[in-house]
Design an enzyme around this catalytic site. Sequence first.
Site, PDB file in Angstrom:
ATOM      1  N   GLU A 254      29.756  16.070  69.099  1.00  0.00           N
ATOM      2  CA  GLU A 254      29.975  14.632  69.162  1.00  0.00           C
ATOM      3  C   GLU A 254      31.470  14.277  69.203  1.00  0.00           C
ATOM      4  O   GLU A 254      32.246  14.733  68.356  1.00  0.00           O
ATOM      5  CB  GLU A 254      29.298  13.967  67.953  1.00  0.00           C
ATOM      6  N   THR A 298      26.767   9.698  74.821  1.00  0.00           N
ATOM      7  CA  THR A 298      26.039  10.930  74.492  1.00  0.00           C
ATOM      8  C   THR A 298      24.896  11.182  75.480  1.00  0.00           C
ATOM      9  O   THR A 298      24.699  12.302  75.952  1.00  0.00           O
ATOM     10  CB  THR A 298      25.427  10.854  73.082  1.00  0.00           C
ATOM     11  N   HIS A 413      31.358  10.992  64.651  1.00  0.00           N
ATOM     12  CA  HIS A 413      31.082   9.816  65.479  1.00  0.00           C
ATOM     13  C   HIS A 413      31.841   8.638  64.892  1.00  0.00           C
ATOM     14  O   HIS A 413      31.987   8.554  63.683  1.00  0.00           O
ATOM     15  CB  HIS A 413      29.574   9.528  65.467  1.00  0.00           C
ATOM     16  N   ASP A 472      30.971  15.902  73.994  1.00  0.00           N
ATOM     17  CA  ASP A 472      30.107  15.053  74.829  1.00  0.00           C
ATOM     18  C   ASP A 472      30.883  13.968  75.575  1.00  0.00           C
ATOM     19  O   ASP A 472      30.562  13.633  76.701  1.00  0.00           O
ATOM     20  CB  ASP A 472      28.919  14.473  74.047  1.00  0.00           C
ATOM     21  N   HIS A 473      31.925  13.416  74.929  1.00  0.00           N
ATOM     22  CA  HIS A 473      32.735  12.362  75.554  1.00  0.00           C
ATOM     23  C   HIS A 473      33.935  12.129  74.660  1.00  0.00           C
ATOM     24  O   HIS A 473      34.042  12.743  73.600  1.00  0.00           O
ATOM     25  CB  HIS A 473      31.928  11.068  75.730  1.00  0.00           C
TER      26      HIS A 473
HETATM   27  C1  GP9 Z   1      22.918   8.915  68.789  1.00  0.00           C
HETATM   28  C2  GP9 Z   1      24.101   9.739  69.070  1.00  0.00           C
HETATM   29  C3  GP9 Z   1      25.334   8.909  69.349  1.00  0.00           C
HETATM   30  O1  GP9 Z   1      21.727   9.574  68.688  1.00  0.00           O
HETATM   31  O2  GP9 Z   1      23.802  10.665  70.027  1.00  0.00           O
HETATM   32  O3  GP9 Z   1      25.395   8.360  70.604  1.00  0.00           O
HETATM   33  P1  GP9 Z   1      26.782   7.813  71.200  1.00  0.00           P
HETATM   34  O4  GP9 Z   1      27.085   6.509  70.500  1.00  0.00           O
HETATM   35  O5  GP9 Z   1      27.833   8.833  70.920  1.00  0.00           O
HETATM   36  O6  GP9 Z   1      26.544   7.626  72.648  1.00  0.00           O
HETATM   37 MN    MN Z   2      28.288  10.868  71.445  1.00  0.00          MN
END
Ligand code: GP9
Ligand code: MN
Length: 635
Positions: A254, A298, A413, A472-473
């Site tokens: 994340e 994500t 996150h 992921d980003h």
């Molecule tokens: C939620 C998690 C976060 O299940 O994958 O999503 P994001 O806000 O990073 O797109």
């Molecule tokens: Mn994410």
Amino acid sequence: MNFSKWPKHSILAIAILTTWIKTVIVYHTSFEMDIENAMQELILIINPLSFLLFAYGISLFFKTAKVRHRYLITVSVLLAIVLFANVAFYRFYNDFITLAVLFQTSNFGDLGTSVTEIINWYDIFYFTDVVVLILAIKFLPKLQETTPIRKEIRRAYFVLAVAMVFLNLGLAETERPQLLTRAFDRELLVKNIGTYNYHLYDIYVQSKSSAQRALADGSELVEVDNYVQANQSAINEEMFGKYKGRNVIFVQLESLQNFVINNTMNGEVVTPFLNSLTQDKDTYYFSDFYHQTGLGKTSDSEFIVENSLFGLGSGAVFFTHGGNTYNSMSEKLNENGYFTSVMHSNNASFWNRDVIYQSLDIQKFYDVDSYDVTDENSVNWGLKDIPFFEQSVDMMTEMEQPFATRMITLTNHYPFTLTEEDIMIPEYNSNSGTLNRYFQTVRYLDESIKIFFEELKEAGLYDNSIIVMYGDHYGISENHNKAMAQYLGKEEITAYDSALLQSVPLFIHIPGSNDGQVIDKTSGQIDIRPTILHLLGIDTSNDMQLGDDMFSEEHEDFVIFRDGRFVTDQLVYAGEVCYDRGTGEEIEIDACQPYIDRALIELEYSDQIINGDLLRFYDEDTGNLKQNVIKEEKE
Ligand code: GP9
Ligand code: MN
């Protein structure tokens, strides 16, 4: 009570009030919605109102009381049915109804057999407002029945209704920025704009995509296919099938960006374990690898990795095209004897995962209900990463092998918070609390991966697996440029810097491979699918994919971002400016032009495939169009 004093529009007011009150009671009794603060509670209470004012308010246009009353009763019955249908659906699926799911008939196979278990006699109470309305119409004196409704009253009424819409959206925006453009989760939508408005929104999103789908006939694929075929590099014979039959564990890290790797913050090492992997004899570390996500964050990165296609330029493809036909990596792995799953401790409905995972042929979703989540082991968005990895490995030992799973971490996150005992390094000292805390949660994430590796070894799963880990980003948006400039020791963050900051780490860790390297080929998430399938000896030559095997000698140093920016080993294109990558100097646009054009073409092809749901016309076994499908669809 003196009935003759009832004002003229009492019936309308009663209709609105009773449905409003009933809806709010149903929110609290029939759905499990986490309400975290007084503002969320307030939004929940007011959110049915704007829709009800409009829906019932239309009665003001009818001339006679009789027609008005009929209309009000019809609306209240319809709304009661809609709300109750959601309650019944929720009892079974723990989710709200969406049009896409209604048309996925396979879902209702399960539902049909258990309707009697889902519906109870006392559900009649869900229609209380209809009963109250009918009684009110029957027993309240009918005042000035035929006098037409004054225009000014009507106007004032609808001004009030519009004001309610803005009040609701305004409050929702402060509570959840970008709620409608990103469309995170049905629960969040319902919580913020209300069930009825949510259905309108869903109808809008779904009809937009079904219109595009209806117009497609598969012929568009010929051009896309030519492009895809021309762009595939020759496979690396030595790597193809070298790790056939191994389990594959994808770990989506994340918000992890590459700038923290092999870097320090005020003298503290931020990612000691991941740093050690960059030097490890069993790890390929891709040091010039980029995320390619858009608003779907994500979920976009999951989509890109599964399909080797881009997400969409607006909204989240997980939501807008959850029912499409895909030729996902999971589907290929299933066909090759793998058990496929996703492990992520969040509600199944978040990002519409529960729906699209069926289209992606993911066999099992270990969602929040598979985990033991307590106040002690969670923070911020939920289960902390260390217990997440520990509990996940326990479940992995039960999986049929070979398996392929995608684990999605959560602690790193936004807003990047930790509980005291998990803090391993101090905060950074900039004007951005977000960046200051980011280093701490990244440090925690790094620790959790170290523990994960140890757990895999203990469980006897390590040697026979490939572990693919990637950010992921981005975690730090451009809103924190000032703080980032301070950290990186730059005067300012330019468009050039921002583009390069989209780099996320990719590790392909293969125990026993003894071939570890730092690979600086410019590549992106879209390349993961072919790269990994080839390592497992799975052919992708007929697949409609836009990525390319990173181990191929011919792999081109070129990565396209969802917004049209791109990076090559020589160039960076951002903010409509072409930069020399080495110097960061602005150069003539001509140098970038061929790549700009190709980026637009690739994005366009990807959009065509998704918007037209074109893969339903494609037979990936033969690489041909399915003629019979085209005919059937046209009939
Ligand atoms: C939620 C998690 C976060 O299940 O994958 O999503 P994001 O806000 O990073 O797109
Ligand atoms: Mn994410």
